[in-house]
Write an enzyme that holds these catalytic residues in place. Structure first.
Site, PDB file in Angstrom:
ATOM      1  CE  LYS A 112     -17.375 -40.191 -14.121  1.00 49.31           C
ATOM      2  NZ  LYS A 112     -17.741 -40.540 -15.519  1.00 49.31           N
ATOM      3  CG  HIS A 114     -19.560 -38.928 -10.881  1.00 47.13           C
ATOM      4  ND1 HIS A 114     -18.374 -38.290 -10.578  1.00 47.13           N
ATOM      5  CD2 HIS A 114     -19.841 -38.630 -12.177  1.00 47.13           C
ATOM      6  CE1 HIS A 114     -17.961 -37.605 -11.641  1.00 47.13           C
ATOM      7  NE2 HIS A 114     -18.831 -37.805 -12.619  1.00 47.13           N
TER       8      HIS A 114
END
Length: 232
Positions: A112, A114
């Site tokens: 991921k 963010h």
């Protein structure tokens, strides 16, 4: 670690109850199924079919009881994506209900970029880690989990699975003399706890009676083990 006769009897009873539960849930089926290794297996175990709250709760109870009975010591549980994620979460809940509250974590397949970022979710990975998965076909998932755990600075300590197929692993398309479980235990140095084994499945089928459909399944599963099984 030696096991007393009484404890072994309890383990055997738990294994038989689990096999019956898996059959009733449609997770353990008999017929003709092609495995990843290209073998035609007379049975198929699909843990993805533990697909409602009641089944998952009962499954977690079986895992937790087997883990506690094994005497394994660990500091947290880890669920490899994807099937291991709900297993780790629900088993952690059941362990807490039984008086052993431990953190849990899991990984994403894709990092991921963010928010918190990274591939790991949940509690910080540290100490002795128990990996929880459904079955172990080639040990590949275990090796991936081991690498993630070591990269986090923790110790891959043990693996808990639902079913040990007790059959030869394959390497480069060829059968080898050890199973995936034996490889993880003997070569990677991790303890392995299985709720049930192929031996337990054969005992279950043998107890269903001497003739009829169960006897036919027993005969086919036994023949499969004689061809592809490993020595314990």
């Amino acid at each position: 670690m030696s096991i007393s006769g009484a404890q072994q009897k309890q383990n055997d009873l738990l294994a038989q109850e689990f096999v019956q539960f898996a059959v009733d849930a449609g997770v353990l089926r008999f017929g003709e199924f092609k495995t990843k290794a290209g073998r035609m297996s007379p049975y198929f175990f699909n843990a993805g079919l533990f697909d409602d709250g009641a089944k998952m709760a009962r499954l977690a109870e079986f895992y937790a009881k087997a883990i506690v009975a094994s005497g394994m010591e660990f500091d947290m549980v880890f669920g490899p994506a994807y099937k291991g994620i709900p297993l780790a979460a629900t088993v952690a809940v059941e362990l807490a209900r039984m008086g052993k509250n431990v953190p849990f974590a899991y990984n994403r397949k894709e990092a991921k970029d963010h928010g918190e970022g990274g591939t790991l979710v949940g509690a910080p990975i540290k100490g002795r880690v128990l990996i929880i998965d459904d079955v172990m076909s080639a040990g590949t998932a275990a090796r991936e989990s081991i690498a993630l755990i070591q990269a986090a600075g923790a110790t891959p300590h043990a693996v808990a699975i639902a079913l040990d197929r007790q059959e030869k692993a394959t390497e480069n398309g060829k059968d080898v003399d050890h199973s995936a479980v034996q490889y993880v235990r003997n070569q990677l140095g991790l303890q392995v706890c299985a709720i049930s084994t192929l031996s337990d499945l054969l005992a279950y089928l043998g107890s269903r009676g001497g003739d009829g459909e169960a006897a036919q399944h027993h005969e086919r599963v036994l023949a499969y083990r004689q061809r592809y099984g490993v020595n314990d």
